[in-house]
Design a protein around this motif. Structure first.
Motif, PDB file in Angstrom:
ATOM      1  N   GLY A 271       0.771  -1.234   0.000  1.00  0.00           N
ATOM      2  CA  GLY A 271       0.000   0.000   0.000  1.00  0.00           C
ATOM      3  C   GLY A 271       0.798   1.279   0.000  1.00  0.00           C
ATOM      4  O   GLY A 271       0.291   2.317  -0.431  1.00  0.00           O
ATOM      5  N   PHE A 272       2.051   1.249   0.463  1.00  0.00           N
ATOM      6  CA  PHE A 272       2.845   2.475   0.488  1.00  0.00           C
ATOM      7  C   PHE A 272       2.937   3.106  -0.894  1.00  0.00           C
ATOM      8  O   PHE A 272       2.906   4.338  -1.032  1.00  0.00           O
ATOM      9  CB  PHE A 272       4.252   2.181   1.017  1.00  0.00           C
ATOM     10  CG  PHE A 272       5.197   3.352   0.917  1.00  0.00           C
ATOM     11  CD1 PHE A 272       5.261   4.301   1.915  1.00  0.00           C
ATOM     12  CD2 PHE A 272       6.033   3.502  -0.197  1.00  0.00           C
ATOM     13  CE1 PHE A 272       6.131   5.381   1.826  1.00  0.00           C
ATOM     14  CE2 PHE A 272       6.907   4.577  -0.303  1.00  0.00           C
ATOM     15  CZ  PHE A 272       6.952   5.521   0.706  1.00  0.00           C
ATOM     16  N   PHE A 273       3.066   2.297  -1.933  1.00  0.00           N
ATOM     17  CA  PHE A 273       3.307   2.821  -3.278  1.00  0.00           C
ATOM     18  C   PHE A 273       2.024   3.201  -4.016  1.00  0.00           C
ATOM     19  O   PHE A 273       2.098   3.805  -5.098  1.00  0.00           O
ATOM     20  CB  PHE A 273       4.095   1.801  -4.100  1.00  0.00           C
ATOM     21  CG  PHE A 273       5.505   1.623  -3.611  1.00  0.00           C
ATOM     22  CD1 PHE A 273       6.486   2.552  -3.902  1.00  0.00           C
ATOM     23  CD2 PHE A 273       5.847   0.529  -2.835  1.00  0.00           C
ATOM     24  CE1 PHE A 273       7.788   2.396  -3.449  1.00  0.00           C
ATOM     25  CE2 PHE A 273       7.145   0.351  -2.372  1.00  0.00           C
ATOM     26  CZ  PHE A 273       8.117   1.301  -2.678  1.00  0.00           C
ATOM     27  N   ARG A 274       0.876   2.848  -3.473  1.00  0.00           N
ATOM     28  CA  ARG A 274      -0.377   3.241  -4.109  1.00  0.00           C
ATOM     29  C   ARG A 274      -0.663   4.710  -3.819  1.00  0.00           C
ATOM     30  O   ARG A 274      -0.274   5.247  -2.777  1.00  0.00           O
ATOM     31  CB  ARG A 274      -1.514   2.351  -3.620  1.00  0.00           C
ATOM     32  CG  ARG A 274      -1.338   0.891  -4.033  1.00  0.00           C
ATOM     33  CD  ARG A 274      -2.585   0.080  -3.768  1.00  0.00           C
ATOM     34  NE  ARG A 274      -2.472  -1.255  -4.324  1.00  0.00           N
ATOM     35  CZ  ARG A 274      -2.397  -2.376  -3.597  1.00  0.00           C
ATOM     36  NH1 ARG A 274      -2.451  -2.304  -2.266  1.00  0.00           N
ATOM     37  NH2 ARG A 274      -2.285  -3.552  -4.175  1.00  0.00           N
ATOM     38  N   ARG A 275      -1.366   5.352  -4.725  1.00  0.00           N
ATOM     39  CA  ARG A 275      -1.631   6.781  -4.577  1.00  0.00           C
ATOM     40  C   ARG A 275      -2.327   7.093  -3.258  1.00  0.00           C
ATOM     41  O   ARG A 275      -2.114   8.159  -2.669  1.00  0.00           O
ATOM     42  CB  ARG A 275      -2.468   7.280  -5.759  1.00  0.00           C
ATOM     43  CG  ARG A 275      -2.659   8.782  -5.799  1.00  0.00           C
ATOM     44  CD  ARG A 275      -3.342   9.223  -7.076  1.00  0.00           C
ATOM     45  NE  ARG A 275      -2.490   9.024  -8.230  1.00  0.00           N
ATOM     46  CZ  ARG A 275      -1.561   9.883  -8.635  1.00  0.00           C
ATOM     47  NH1 ARG A 275      -1.336  10.981  -7.935  1.00  0.00           N
ATOM     48  NH2 ARG A 275      -0.845   9.647  -9.708  1.00  0.00           N
ATOM     49  N   ALA A 276      -3.126   6.143  -2.772  1.00  0.00           N
ATOM     50  CA  ALA A 276      -3.828   6.372  -1.512  1.00  0.00           C
ATOM     51  C   ALA A 276      -2.862   6.516  -0.341  1.00  0.00           C
ATOM     52  O   ALA A 276      -3.206   7.110   0.689  1.00  0.00           O
ATOM     53  CB  ALA A 276      -4.794   5.225  -1.235  1.00  0.00           C
ATOM     54  N   GLY A 277      -1.650   5.996  -0.484  1.00  0.00           N
ATOM     55  CA  GLY A 277      -0.673   6.072   0.586  1.00  0.00           C
ATOM     56  C   GLY A 277       0.252   7.262   0.489  1.00  0.00           C
ATOM     57  O   GLY A 277       1.279   7.318   1.197  1.00  0.00           O
TER      58      GLY A 277
END
Length: 310
Positions: A271-277
């Motif tokens: 999840g760190f690399f997803r835009r939400a993160g």
């Protein structure tokens, strides 16, 4: 430091030859103005370069040149079956140094950094692709011992994949259909078999006498930021420490973030690399910027005007 507009940045698709054989498909993103530093992003197992696009564009928007790529036998870098004999160590000891060397040659007069995700960070921790780096950031990189997974349900699931299903597909098909199994991209069979072997050893690849991992890790002597997440069931703090405690010569900083820190319901392993993160990206940017300014302060190039503290 100032925030450049990514709209005017450029992206170039490149093919980088690997000494072992073949090549990796990569994308080099450059900011609109001359890059102040360079970052190479080394991916996780069964994760395509697409996952790193938003984070790469974020760094480009702050003046960094960024290279993303797929390991051989994954994504755009060839099919798993055509690369069925590749092992996980080949990614770490051949692909990672090859792209690092290419990036250093392409942009020779600026500071260089790396970001390694999971196995990408493991490769860096084993001193691969670290020559000339001013530091590297690892995201969810750990000693992947299955029995050390604390959540029982996750331990059983991972054990089934790494000890039964994955090896069975590897032997029968020469590859693992990661998409069908819900573990990410398809990968070469030999990668899975070596991963499976390491996951059963008490100290992961440090117990593989053919790798010399402890000796390699002891040679890392740059700045290292190792990041983990409270809801990552694989890369637990204990297993992150099991990896990075083997770097006695590195200047190591450890950070652990929770989903609450990022303002998201979950982060996990990806999840760190997803835009939400993206709320978690500024601390990493600041870490990279601080070292960039330090290097430029000590060079004849000086600090570009847009990065000077006003």
């Amino acid at each position: 430091m100032a925030d450049n507009r990514t709209a005017s940045a450029t992206g170039e698709r490149v093919s980088i030859p690997v000494i072992g054989a073949g090549a990796v498909a990569a994308t080099l993103r450059l900011p609109a103005e001359p890059a102040v530093a360079a970052v190479t992003i080394h991916p996780a197992t069964a994760v395509g370069a697409w996952l790193y696009t938003s984070f790469a564009e974020y760094l480009v928007g702050h003046g960094f040149a960024v290279l993303t790529y797929d390991y051989r036998g994954t994504g755009a870098s060839g099919t798993p079956r055509a690369n069925r004999g590749l092992k996980m160590r080949d990614w770490m000891y051949q692909d990672v140094p090859a792209v690092a060397a290419w990036m250093a040659e392409r942009l020779p007069q600026i500071p260089h950094f790396a970001v390694g995700h999971s196995v990408g960070g493991q490769a860096l921790a084993l001193n691969n692709g670290t020559k000339g780096l001013q530091g590297f950031v690892s995201i969810a990189s750990h000693a992947g011992v299955t029995r050390a997974i604390e959540d029982r349900k996750e331990r059983l699931r991972v054990g089934l994949i790494l000890r039964v299903v994955g090896p069975a597909f590897s032997v029968a098909m020469g590859m693992v259909p990661g998409r069908r199994l819900g573990i990410g991209e398809d990968i070469p069979g030999a990668v899975m078999l070596e991963w499976s072997k390491w996951s059963r050893l008490p100290f992961y690849f440090f117990d593989d006498p053919s790798l010399g991992a402890a000796e390699s890790a002891a040679k890392v002597n740059t700045d290292v930021l190792a990041i983990g997440f409270t809801d990552d069931l694989w890369a637990t703090p204990r297993q992150i420490d099991a990896l990075f405690s083997r770097l006695p010569s590195a200047s190591l900083e450890r950070r652990t973030y929770s989903p609450e820190d990022g303002g998201v319901p979950a982060i996990g392993h990806l999840g760190f690399f997803r835009r939400a993160g993206k709320a978690l990206w500024p601390p990493v940017l600041e870490w990279l910027e601080a070292r960039t300014v330090s290097v430029l302060n000590g060079s004849s190039l000086g600090i570009p005007r847009r990065y000077r503290v006003r």
